[in-house]
Design an enzyme around this catalytic site. Structure first.
Site, PDB file in Angstrom:
ATOM      1  CG  ASP A   1      -1.467   1.627  40.923  1.00 37.08           C
ATOM      2  OD1 ASP A   1      -0.225   1.720  41.020  1.00 37.08           O
ATOM      3  OD2 ASP A   1      -2.044   1.398  39.846  1.00 37.08           O
TER       4      ASP A   1
ATOM      5  CB  SER B   1      -0.165   0.226  36.789  1.00 38.20           C
ATOM      6  OG  SER B   1       0.430   1.036  37.760  1.00 38.20           O
TER       7      SER B   1
ATOM      8  CB  THR C   1      -5.075  -1.105  38.132  1.00 39.60           C
ATOM      9  OG1 THR C   1      -3.823  -0.434  38.269  1.00 39.60           O
ATOM     10  CG2 THR C   1      -5.167  -2.231  39.133  1.00 39.60           C
TER      11      THR C   1
ATOM     12  NE  ARG D   1      -0.808   2.759  31.806  1.00 37.83           N
ATOM     13  CZ  ARG D   1      -0.471   2.974  33.073  1.00 37.83           C
ATOM     14  NH1 ARG D   1       0.589   2.359  33.593  1.00 37.83           N
ATOM     15  NH2 ARG D   1      -1.179   3.756  33.844  1.00 37.83           N
TER      16      ARG D   1
ATOM     17  CD  GLU E   1      -6.197   0.970  40.513  1.00 34.89           C
ATOM     18  OE1 GLU E   1      -7.081   1.370  39.740  1.00 34.89           O
ATOM     19  OE2 GLU E   1      -4.985   1.088  40.302  1.00 34.89           O
TER      20      GLU E   1
ATOM     21  CG  ASP F   1       0.847   4.657  40.878  1.00 31.06           C
ATOM     22  OD1 ASP F   1       1.985   4.144  40.918  1.00 31.06           O
ATOM     23  OD2 ASP F   1       0.411   5.285  39.896  1.00 31.06           O
TER      24      ASP F   1
ATOM     25  CG  ASP G   1       0.238  -1.720  41.038  1.00 25.07           C
ATOM     26  OD1 ASP G   1       0.693  -1.138  42.049  1.00 25.07           O
ATOM     27  OD2 ASP G   1      -0.135  -1.118  40.014  1.00 25.07           O
ATOM     28  CG  HIS G   2       4.093  -0.940  40.827  1.00 23.28           C
ATOM     29  ND1 HIS G   2       4.253   0.289  41.439  1.00 23.28           N
ATOM     30  CD2 HIS G   2       3.035  -0.793  39.980  1.00 23.28           C
ATOM     31  CE1 HIS G   2       3.364   1.130  40.958  1.00 23.28           C
ATOM     32  NE2 HIS G   2       2.589   0.500  40.073  1.00 23.28           N
TER      33      HIS G   2
ATOM     34  CG  HIS H   1       6.060   2.447  39.276  1.00 23.79           C
ATOM     35  ND1 HIS H   1       5.337   1.744  38.345  1.00 23.79           N
ATOM     36  CD2 HIS H   1       5.300   3.517  39.609  1.00 23.79           C
ATOM     37  CE1 HIS H   1       4.186   2.360  38.130  1.00 23.79           C
ATOM     38  NE2 HIS H   1       4.138   3.447  38.887  1.00 23.79           N
TER      39      HIS H   1
HETATM   40 MG   LIG Z   1      -3.800   1.614  38.893  1.00 22.31          MG
HETATM   41 ZN   LIG Z   2       0.673   0.706  39.619  1.00 25.54          ZN
HETATM   42 ZN   LIG Z   3       2.398   4.505  38.839  1.00 24.88          ZN
END
Ligand SMILES: [Mg+2]
Ligand SMILES: [Zn+2]
Ligand SMILES: [Zn+2]
Ligand SMILES: [Mg+2]
Ligand SMILES: [Zn+2]
Ligand SMILES: [Zn+2]
Lengths: 465, 465
Positions: free
Chosen positions: B58, B112, B171, B182, B329, B334, B376-377, B428
């Site tokens: 992440d 995410s 995730t 989420r 993951e 992250d 993921d980013h 991010h």
């Molecule tokens: Mg994650």
């Molecule tokens: Zn993420």
């Molecule tokens: Zn994050």
């Protein structure tokens, strides 16, 4: 909000157009459906390249590529550089001067001199140094390292060097000059490179070395450096004409008129200093420059040719039976990032991509041509500002500057600069950057490589089996 | 300065070890000499994958990968993830809620949830949403999109979901849950997802959906979510045991003891919340945390297994004649970047790489296994501080925080965080990120892809010819 969907349509059209690679067709269109294993296999070519075209975007990392794509084509768009079949990540670290020749410290964030020296010579060096090894101090010259351009010239290939910066700037300089400090661009800039002066028995300034290396086609900015007087008296420009028969041209009309090297090599200097970026500046500010309806405005480049114009002419002049090596730099991406200028930087990513298309048109008819597109080091620009963090993007507190534009999607994109304080020169960063290639031996950019690995790839590696 | 050269030697050893890929050998060693065209060609495999192992870091972009490599192996080192034969750049943008279903605005920086939903479902969605389409507002549910995990489960493959975050975090949740926000992780977290409550006839919270999807192996943090009471009364944990025969385990000893799914699927919850990163925090500060002699300190993870431990056990349990899909993951890269914690973030890049090596050991014996490693980013960390810009790295002025460590090279590396003010959660960013793969159809990550393109690749694309 008025949404600019034409940009997306244009991007879709671009993405559908596949790249011809000899017999292989390869395109990474968004939403592609079929497995591409066979296409990738067909794009692999183990031959040694006859022609090499290296395209550099100075400071062109994954962040500014993404920002430029979002702006010009929309998030789903694809540049030509996005569609090259072989891609990898490339490290860009350098060295620091030090007392121990067996153990120079690592420099995790490099300037443009050691990075260009890396691919030009296959060896690492220290900040500000051009195709010359590390040493105990900035003013202590290191060992001269032969460059790809010089090696290919010895083999009888033609050579070319194109940049939108002063042609004596670090990136084009490293291709064919060797000096302890990049600042020694002209014969009157030599205070920190005393042993390199011609009057001291050295190779001279960068301006002098480029023409003494008899590069067949030199195109870019930097006329002021060539108007400096040499140690012997006349200007570098006069020296280039008298000693090496360079044909000097100064505007795009003259560039159009050149169609042969039979009368001597070409020295095209289209600006006193750096050339003008495609777009007028949009300079980030702490309060936030631009906004959701801001678009970049095209600058008046006067009589200057574009990077694609210069690339096209260089290729036409260099094309010959023995092959050629050409380095092309879109230099102002970096310089406008230093200036926190979003439009200036992203416009010249587009200019790099247009130059690539010119190179690809040549490659389509000459599949023995290796094309590599990459940057030299990462830079400062960060795409910021999702829904939950607008306070980050406003720059309301010290240390950050932001700018916002309306992209081809019709939506606002915000970038931030914070490696220096607003108004200061933004700094390079140390992330690995993207490298992409097509043609002979292009598979060697896949995976994670170091920029010094480009040296052997451009010269043609020995088949492994 | 005492220089730590052993790290470099270790890296050199790693780099020399080539990866076995069926009959193909491929390694991108620094300073490689021979052309690798034949090796890359031999690594191309157009078969549809029997097994798929997707490893996500992440927030793991090119910048934190480089920082982690510099620290752990030195600048010339190579992680296993660096050496995968097929590599590309991947875009990660998402959508914003809006009134027009044909024209949702583009969100250039994603959280995410839409990113994981992208590869899980092949479709874009809005921030905070899990494998469910966009809509006019955050609390308005979109259309549920079937995930790779769900499709493969229907085909008779086993499935696994491993994370160092709460297993209900975005995730892992996107792999097998569908919900508008989420945050609705457990049955008492449902304030903003009223129609998803089981008592309202919905699919329930993320915690409930993961076990209702009968994932064969669930390993991670998040016990507190499973201790929440369901609308029907008992805890989610009790419900999982009674309704679906889940075997619940809570420490690494119990994990070691499990060697069959014959007694029911596995629900391993090793922490109340997120699991503990490998390293203790080194939190950046405006004055500059750490220094040229600072190294990261290993944290006490108590009875928690490592990500590699969980990956190894998951693969052993999932291995079967019909194949499996496993998502793994490394989540805390992250979360520690959000916290401006350099050591926490880079340590868990190393943990991701160790999990990859476990997957590669399986792939070596089961070459019909597709391995994909990506993020993921992009995120906030920037490697800064070359010789000419020390003032940037000190954070003397507001808005920036920095941290410095001694790398495996023995040299200082400084990173800066500036997407939020010091003490705030870093944000991010929107740059494209690296994707790498090996095994069947791995060639489909080459070039520039979007993360939604991973969906069809993981499911197995139709041969193009
Ligand atoms: Mg994650
Ligand atoms: Zn993420
Ligand atoms: Zn994050
Ligand atoms: Mg340059
Ligand atoms: Zn540069
Ligand atoms: Zn620069």
């Amino acid at each position: 909000m008025a949404r600019r969907r034409t940009g997306v349509l244009a991007a879709g059209t671009l993405a559908v157009g596949a790249i011809a690679l000899g017999s292989a067709v390869y395109a990474v269109s968004p939403g592609f459906t079929d497995d591409r294993s066979a296409d990738l296999a067909a794009a692999i070519n183990p031959a040694k390249p006859k022609n090499v075209i290296l395209l550099i975007g100075d400071g062109t990392d994954d962040s500014i590529i993404t920002a430029a794509r979002n702006y010009e084509l929309g998030a789903k768009g694809r540049f030509a550089l996005d569609e090259l079949p072989f891609t990898g990540a490339m490290t860009t670290f350098g060295l620091k001067t030090g007392p121990n020749p067996d153990d120079y410290p690592i420099n995790y964030v490099s300037d443009s001199a050691p990075t260009a020296s890396g691919w030009s010579t296959g060896k690492k060096t220290v900040d500000s140094r051009l195709s010359q090894g590390p040493s105990s101090g900035d003013t202590v010259p290191g060992e001269d390292y032969e460059t790809v351009l010089e090696k290919y010239k010895k083999q009888g290939k033609r050579t070319g060097n194109v940049s939108t910066a002063e042609i004596t700037d670090a990136t084009p300089a490293a291709a064919a000059a060797h000096i302890n400090l990049r600042a020694c661009q002209g014969p009157t800039d030599m205070a920190s490179c005393p042993t390199a002066k011609k009057s001291a028995g050295g190779k001279g300034s960068v301006a002098e070395q480029l023409v003494d290396n008899k590069i067949d086609v030199i195109l870019g900015g930097g006329l002021n450096r060539y108007n400096q007087t040499t140690d012997a008296g006349p200007s570098v420009l006069s020296y280039a004409q008298s000693a090496h028969k360079y044909q000097v041209i100064k505007d795009k009309t003259a560039l159009s008129g050149v169609d042969t090297l039979a009368n001597g090599p070409i020295l095209g200097l289209f600006s006193g200093g750096n050339m003008t970026p495609k777009y007028k500046p949009l300079t980030a500010t702490p309060a936030g420059a631009g906004g959701p309806d801001t678009t970049c405005q095209t600058a008046d480049r006067g009589t200057q040719p574009s990077l694609a114009d210069m690339t096209d002419k260089a290729i036409k002049l260099l094309d010959n039976d023995k092959g050629f090596f050409l380095q092309v730099e879109s230099a102002m991406v970096d310089k406008q990032e230093h200036a926190s200028d979003l439009c200036g930087a992203i416009g010249d990513v587009l200019e790099l991509d247009k130059a690539l298309k010119v190179a690809q048109a040549y490659q389509a008819k000459h599949p023995d041509t290796l094309i590599i597109v990459t940057g030299d080091h990462a830079h400062s620009t960060q795409i910021v500002g999702n829904g939950g963090s607008t306070t980050d993007a406003t720059g309301a507190t010290g240390g950050k500057a932001t700018a916002t534009v309306k992209t081809a999607d019709g939506d606002p994109m915000t970038v931030a600069y914070s490696t220096s304080n607003p108004g200061g020169s933004q700094s390079h960063t140390g992330a690995q950057i993207r490298v992409a290639a097509s043609g002979p031996q292009a598979a060697n950019v896949t995976g994670t490589i170091d920029q010094t690995d480009l040296f052997a790839t451009m010269l043609g590696r020995t088949p492994s089996r």
